[in-house]
Design a protein around this motif. Structure first.
Motif, mmCIF file in Angstrom:
data_model
loop_
_atom_site.group_PDB
_atom_site.id
_atom_site.type_symbol
_atom_site.label_atom_id
_atom_site.label_comp_id
_atom_site.label_asym_id
_atom_site.label_seq_id
_atom_site.Cartn_x
_atom_site.Cartn_y
_atom_site.Cartn_z
ATOM 1 N N MET A 1 87.597 34.496 45.271
ATOM 2 C CA MET A 1 87.098 35.323 44.170
ATOM 3 C C MET A 1 86.750 36.707 44.712
ATOM 4 O O MET A 1 86.099 36.826 45.739
ATOM 5 N N GLU A 2 87.210 37.744 44.022
ATOM 6 C CA GLU A 2 86.909 39.096 44.451
ATOM 7 C C GLU A 2 85.428 39.415 44.242
ATOM 8 O O GLU A 2 84.751 38.793 43.417
ATOM 9 N N LEU A 3 84.946 40.401 44.978
ATOM 10 C CA LEU A 3 83.534 40.747 44.941
ATOM 11 C C LEU A 3 83.074 41.099 43.526
ATOM 12 O O LEU A 3 82.036 40.622 43.053
ATOM 13 N N ASP A 4 83.838 41.938 42.823
ATOM 14 C CA ASP A 4 83.444 42.348 41.471
ATOM 15 C C ASP A 4 83.391 41.158 40.521
ATOM 16 O O ASP A 4 82.492 41.068 39.673
ATOM 17 N N SER A 5 84.354 40.242 40.653
ATOM 18 C CA SER A 5 84.376 39.067 39.781
ATOM 19 C C SER A 5 83.190 38.156 40.059
ATOM 20 O O SER A 5 82.587 37.605 39.132
ATOM 21 N N ALA A 6 82.863 37.993 41.341
ATOM 22 C CA ALA A 6 81.727 37.149 41.704
ATOM 23 C C ALA A 6 80.426 37.736 41.160
ATOM 24 O O ALA A 6 79.578 37.023 40.618
ATOM 25 N N HIS A 7 80.280 39.046 41.287
ATOM 26 C CA HIS A 7 79.082 39.703 40.760
ATOM 27 C C HIS A 7 79.013 39.558 39.246
ATOM 28 O O HIS A 7 77.953 39.260 38.678
ATOM 29 N N SER A 8 80.140 39.755 38.567
ATOM 30 C CA SER A 8 80.169 39.631 37.104
ATOM 31 C C SER A 8 79.790 38.225 36.669
ATOM 32 O O SER A 8 79.067 38.043 35.677
ATOM 33 N N LEU A 9 80.245 37.224 37.411
ATOM 34 C CA LEU A 9 79.938 35.828 37.084
ATOM 35 C C LEU A 9 78.435 35.577 37.135
ATOM 36 O O LEU A 9 77.856 34.983 36.203
ATOM 37 N N ILE A 10 77.793 36.036 38.202
ATOM 38 C CA ILE A 10 76.354 35.802 38.342
ATOM 39 C C ILE A 10 75.570 36.674 37.364
ATOM 40 O O ILE A 10 74.569 36.232 36.784
ATOM 41 N N ALA A 11 76.016 37.919 37.164
ATOM 42 C CA ALA A 11 75.330 38.806 36.221
ATOM 43 C C ALA A 11 75.351 38.217 34.813
ATOM 44 O O ALA A 11 74.354 38.299 34.073
ATOM 45 N N THR A 12 76.475 37.612 34.432
ATOM 46 C CA THR A 12 76.560 36.974 33.115
ATOM 47 C C THR A 12 75.603 35.793 33.022
ATOM 48 O O THR A 12 74.935 35.593 31.998
ATOM 49 N N ALA A 13 75.513 35.014 34.109
ATOM 50 C CA ALA A 13 74.585 33.879 34.125
ATOM 51 C C ALA A 13 73.143 34.354 33.997
ATOM 52 O O ALA A 13 72.330 33.737 33.295
ATOM 53 N N ILE A 14 72.819 35.468 34.650
ATOM 54 C CA ILE A 14 71.470 36.030 34.538
ATOM 55 C C ILE A 14 71.203 36.448 33.092
ATOM 56 O O ILE A 14 70.156 36.157 32.512
ATOM 57 N N GLY A 15 72.173 37.138 32.491
ATOM 58 C CA GLY A 15 72.014 37.603 31.126
ATOM 59 C C GLY A 15 71.866 36.475 30.120
ATOM 60 O O GLY A 15 71.154 36.613 29.117
ATOM 61 N N ASN A 16 72.526 35.341 30.410
ATOM 62 C CA ASN A 16 72.465 34.190 29.503
ATOM 63 C C ASN A 16 71.307 33.249 29.819
ATOM 64 O O ASN A 16 71.126 32.238 29.136
ATOM 65 N N GLY A 17 70.535 33.576 30.870
ATOM 66 C CA GLY A 17 69.440 32.699 31.259
ATOM 67 C C GLY A 17 69.897 31.402 31.885
ATOM 68 O O GLY A 17 69.175 30.400 31.841
ATOM 69 N N ARG A 18 71.083 31.400 32.490
ATOM 70 C CA ARG A 18 71.642 30.177 33.072
ATOM 71 C C ARG A 18 71.946 30.345 34.554
ATOM 72 O O ARG A 18 72.858 29.720 35.086
ATOM 73 N N ILE A 19 71.190 31.182 35.229
ATOM 74 C CA ILE A 19 71.424 31.399 36.652
ATOM 75 C C ILE A 19 71.107 30.138 37.433
ATOM 76 O O ILE A 19 70.156 29.413 37.126
ATOM 77 N N ALA A 20 71.920 29.846 38.438
ATOM 78 C CA ALA A 20 71.696 28.679 39.279
ATOM 79 C C ALA A 20 70.513 28.928 40.217
ATOM 80 O O ALA A 20 70.171 30.075 40.510
ATOM 81 N N HIS A 21 69.885 27.841 40.674
ATOM 82 C CA HIS A 21 68.793 27.994 41.636
ATOM 83 C C HIS A 21 69.308 28.429 43.008
ATOM 84 O O HIS A 21 68.588 29.099 43.751
ATOM 85 N N GLY A 22 70.544 28.031 43.332
ATOM 86 C CA GLY A 22 71.087 28.371 44.635
ATOM 87 C C GLY A 22 72.547 28.767 44.554
ATOM 88 O O GLY A 22 73.327 28.154 43.807
ATOM 89 N N TYR A 23 72.913 29.808 45.297
ATOM 90 C CA TYR A 23 74.307 30.237 45.401
ATOM 91 C C TYR A 23 74.696 30.219 46.873
ATOM 92 O O TYR A 23 74.015 30.821 47.714
ATOM 93 N N LEU A 24 75.780 29.535 47.168
ATOM 94 C CA LEU A 24 76.323 29.495 48.520
ATOM 95 C C LEU A 24 77.468 30.493 48.572
ATOM 96 O O LEU A 24 78.535 30.274 47.983
ATOM 97 N N VAL A 25 77.238 31.622 49.243
ATOM 98 C CA VAL A 25 78.210 32.719 49.262
ATOM 99 C C VAL A 25 78.948 32.682 50.586
ATOM 100 O O VAL A 25 78.348 32.833 51.653
ATOM 101 N N ILE A 26 80.246 32.486 50.502
ATOM 102 C CA ILE A 26 81.072 32.318 51.700
ATOM 103 C C ILE A 26 82.008 33.497 51.819
ATOM 104 O O ILE A 26 82.784 33.798 50.904
ATOM 105 N N GLY A 27 81.926 34.205 52.943
ATOM 106 C CA GLY A 27 82.779 35.362 53.163
ATOM 107 C C GLY A 27 83.239 35.424 54.598
ATOM 108 O O GLY A 27 82.500 35.054 55.509
#
Length: 294
Positions: A1-27
């Motif tokens: 997943m590209e950086l912008d797409s990953a950020h958009s995914l989490i930003a949308t979750a924040i906006g919807n109140g559905r953010i995960a408790h933990g994110y494992l970011v692998i780079g």
């Protein structure tokens, strides 16, 4: 997943109140994972600024200890679990960022797991790693996994890659004497020369593309041409930054006990300074003063 797409995914979750408790970011290069972490933190803590991410009392950064390269159980308890269990200073979110999460040992991993299983309200953990297979499966299963592309895909082409590696491999950069300062200044000059060549390359490429476009009846204004050159150069400069990060990542992989985390963070700060249109040679000189080559 590209950086912008990953950020958009989490930003949308924040906006919807559905953010995960933990994110494992692998780079493939830790700097890209750090960049995503900072983008997410900027969403959770709006308005505090880039430097504020490092100093905010509700953001807790955990790094492997320099000598052992291990995240100890005492560090987890004292720097993460204890402060994150308290009421948020700002009354909002709390965040824990584990840089090099694969460096948790058995005791620290089990201590962290208990908090990950039952986190305090409005708490998010960002686990940054290049080696997810070294984490406890129970930790991995409780995080949303985000695989960023291997940043080595974005390294500069030759001969610029070799020129960057050669500048950073020059002898005497670890010398703390006046001679060492001169060596670092010379290295900054060599890196600035690479950027100048990249800017020339961007201008040549855009000029050739515009000539081809003109033959097809397409014409652009001078401002539009300048914008295209600037955009192409920023792409090259991004690859320059990834190449510098890869140099330190290779050194870390090849040299037992060498910790590149501070250097990677210094590269991130250099990227931010470039984005603020600061003088490139001054930015490179400051970076060389911060970087550790021993």
């Amino acid at each position: 997943m590209e950086l912008d797409s990953a950020h958009s995914l989490i930003a949308t979750a924040i906006g919807n109140g559905r953010i995960a408790h933990g994110y494992l970011v692998i780079g493939g290069v830790r700097g890209m994972a750090l960049e995503l972490a900072k983008l997410v933190l900027s969403d959770l803590f709006p308005g505090i600024g880039y430097d504020g991410l490092k100093k905010h009392p509700d953001i807790h950064w955990i790094y492997p200890e320099l000598k052992s390269r291990i995240v100890s159980v005492s560090a987890i308890h004292e720097k993460l679990i204890a402060p994150i269990s308290q009421t948020a200073f700002s009354g909002g979110w709390k965040a824990g960022v584990l840089v090099g999460a694969d460096r948790l040992n058995e005791a620290s991993a089990n201590a962290f797991l208990k908090t990950l299983e039952e986190p305090p309200p409005k708490t998010v953990f960002l686990l940054l790693t290049e080696a997810p297979e070294q984490l406890l499966p129970t930790i991995v299963s409780r995080c949303q996994r985000i695989d960023l592309p291997d940043a080595r895909e974005h390294l500069l082409p030759e001969p610029w890659r070799t020129n960057v590696f050669g500048a950073l491999s020059a002898p005497g950069l670890a010398d703390a004497t006046a001679a060492g300062l001169l060596n670092k200044a010379a290295c900054a000059d060599r890196l600035a020369a690479v950027l100048a060549e990249l800017k020339d390359a961007a201008e040549r490429e855009i000029s050739a593309e515009l000539k081809a476009s003109a033959q097809e009846g397409m014409e652009l204004s001078d401002a539009e041409c300048d914008a295209l050159v600037s955009s192409r150069y920023r792409e090259y400069r991004r690859d320059f930054l990834f190449t510098v990060m890869e140099f330190f990542a290779q050194k870390m992989r090849a040299t037992p006990g060498y910790a590149a985390y501070r250097n990677i963070e210094a590269v991130e700060d250099m990227a931010h300074s470039f984005d603020c249109n600061m003088n490139e040679l001054a930015v490179l000189s400051f970076f060389m003063d911060r970087a550790r080559f021993a």
